[in-house]
Design a protein around this motif. Structure first.
Motif: not given
Length: 190
Positions: A6-10, A16-18, A38-41, A48-52
Motif C-alpha cells: 500500500x502506497x500513499x502519494x502526496x 502528476x502524483x495522480x 486512485x486519487x482522493x478527490x 492545491x495538495x492532493x492525495x493518491x
C-alpha cells in the motif's frame, strides 16, 4: 491487508502524483499483479495538495477505501512536509520517499520523529535534465519502483516504454525523455 503493498502519494494539483499512481497500478496489472490506483478527490485545483493511492498484491484485492496505514509514502512536493502530516499512519517498517535536493538529515526535522527509512531523490533536477520541464512524477515513479521493489527494473522499463509509446503516439519525441527520467531515477534514489 496482509501481502498487499500500500502506497500513499502526496503532491500538488498539476504535478502528476495522480497520474504516477495510476501508471504504477497499470504496470503492476500488466505484470500479472492485482492493482488499484486512485486519487482522493476533494476541491482540487492547480497547486492545491492532493492525495493518491496504490494497492498492489498477488491476490485479489477486496478493499476499496483510502489507505490509512501505508507501507510507503511518496512526497512529490517537499513544501507539503510543513503543511500536511505525510507520516500519518505510515508504518514504522515502511519508508518515505521525498522529492528534494536536500539531504536526509535536513529533511528529518519535518518528519515528526518518523523512525522508518527515508529516501530522497531530486526529481525536479532529473525532470529538467531529461524533459526540459519540471514534471516530477516520472522520476518519482521510477524511484518508487526502486524503493519498493514491487516490479523488477527491466520489466518496469519495458512496460513503461510501451505505455509511453501508446500515450504519446502523436508526440513520440516525449517518449525518450520520459524513459531517461525513469532510468536516472532508478539509479539516483538515495
Amino acid at each position: 491487508m496482509k501481502d498487499t503493498l500500500e502506497i500513499r502519494w502526496h503532491g500538488r494539483g498539476g504535478q502528476g502524483a495522480k497520474t504516477a499512481a495510476l501508471l504504477l497500478a497499470e504496470v503492476a496489472f500488466k505484470t500479472g499483479k492485482n492493482a488499484q490506483g486512485f486519487p482522493e478527490y476533494g476541491p482540487e485545483r492547480m497547486g492545491a495538495p492532493i492525495t493518491a493511492y496504490d494497492r498492489i498484491s498477488e491476490r485479489p484485492i477486496r478493499v476499496h477505501s483510502n489507505i490509512y496505514d501505508p507501507q510507503f509514502v511518496v512526497v512529490v512536493d517537499e513544501t507539503l512536509l510543513d503543511i500536511v502530516d505525510v507520516t500519518a499512519g505510515l508504518r514504522k517498517d515502511g519508508a518515505i520517499l521525498i522529492n528534494t535536493a536536500r539531504s536526509k538529515e535536513e529533511i528529518m526535522p519535518s518528519l515528526k520523529g518518523y523512525p522508518g527509512k527515508v529516501y530522497t531523490i531530486d526529481a525536479r533536477k532529473i525532470a529538467m535534465d531529461t524533459l526540459g520541464k519540471n514534471f516530477p512524477n516520472t522520476p518519482m515513479l521510477g524511484a518508487v519502483v526502486k524503493v519498493t521493489g514491487v516490479i523488477e527494473d527491466e520489466i518496469f522499463l519495458k512496460e513503461m516504454e510501451e505505455s509511453f509509446r501508446h500515450k504519446f503516439a502523436k508526440k513520440p519525441e516525449v517518449v525518450e525523455g520520459n524513459m531517461q527520467a525513469l532510468k536516472m531515477a532508478l539509479r539516483e534514489v538515495k
